[in-house]
Design an enzyme around this catalytic site. Sequence first.
Site, PDB file in Angstrom:
ATOM      1  N   HIS A 143       0.836  -1.191   0.000  1.00 49.48           N
ATOM      2  CA  HIS A 143       0.000   0.000   0.000  1.00 49.48           C
ATOM      3  C   HIS A 143       0.875   1.247   0.000  1.00 49.48           C
ATOM      4  CE1 HIS A 143      -3.365   2.662   0.734  1.00 49.48           C
ATOM      5  NE2 HIS A 143      -2.747   3.167   1.789  1.00 49.48           N
ATOM      6  N   SER A 144       0.501   2.229  -0.821  1.00 50.53           N
ATOM      7  CA  SER A 144       1.186   3.519  -0.896  1.00 50.53           C
ATOM      8  C   SER A 144       2.664   3.288  -1.241  1.00 50.53           C
ATOM      9  CB  SER A 144       0.991   4.282   0.415  1.00 50.53           C
ATOM     10  OG  SER A 144       1.355   5.641   0.283  1.00 50.53           O
TER      11      SER A 144
END
Length: 259
Positions: A103-104
């Site tokens: 994520h990210s």
Amino acid sequence: MSGRSCSFGPVTLEPTAWLRILRAEPAAARTLVCFPPGGGSASAYRELAAALAPGTTVAAVQYPGRQDRFGEPLAESIAAMADAVTEDLIRLPTEPGLALFGHSMGATVAFETARRLSAAGRGPTVLIVSGRPDPRYVEPGALHEAPDSALIADLERLADDPGSVAVLRADPGLAELVLPAVRADYRAVETYRFEPGEPLRCPVVALVSDADPTTTPEQADGWREHTSGPFERLLFPGGHFYLDAAVAEVAAAISARLR
């Protein structure tokens, strides 16, 4: 649970310098390695690990400078993180199948790790990325060079609850402990530059939310260009950290793609 090992018949998966075992499942059909977002740690994925369908062993990357790696030299780049994680993953048993989720910032580290694994003939069965434009995107700012107040302001912008970040303004001692790792992660993201190469061959799944200030659905679609295999984009409601409020839904989506 992070100190447990996991057995696949005669093979045992042990924690490494960069990996923590969040869910140890005997005779697992697959292993999922999760890459935290910038400023995050391996424990961020405990709820997700518990919510995944049976048959999956879950490990999470522990970046230096946080939790049990506090005090270690911080990673300077996405490439350095991917190199180190790949070195540990190469030592894992070839079975069960290996999948990656990030994520990210973790999405970019996972992608670069997938490229390195593929070059070594150990490519993942699937790469699942979340909350991040495709690797060709260049961050326009240089917050890693900005004052602490600017870093905190950006963390507040991304947080579902800005009040949870505002404590860093009120507690300089806490900020002194937390912000160096955050700043290093911002540096890694903002200085990252994609180098063209062979696309992945595995499926790539891009998760994105409808109110993420960092990634639009159209930007998430750009991940399609980084694999010769199938591509899928999934849309969820919420902001940048949508998965914190939708653990069950995200776990169900990931479990379905792991099969």
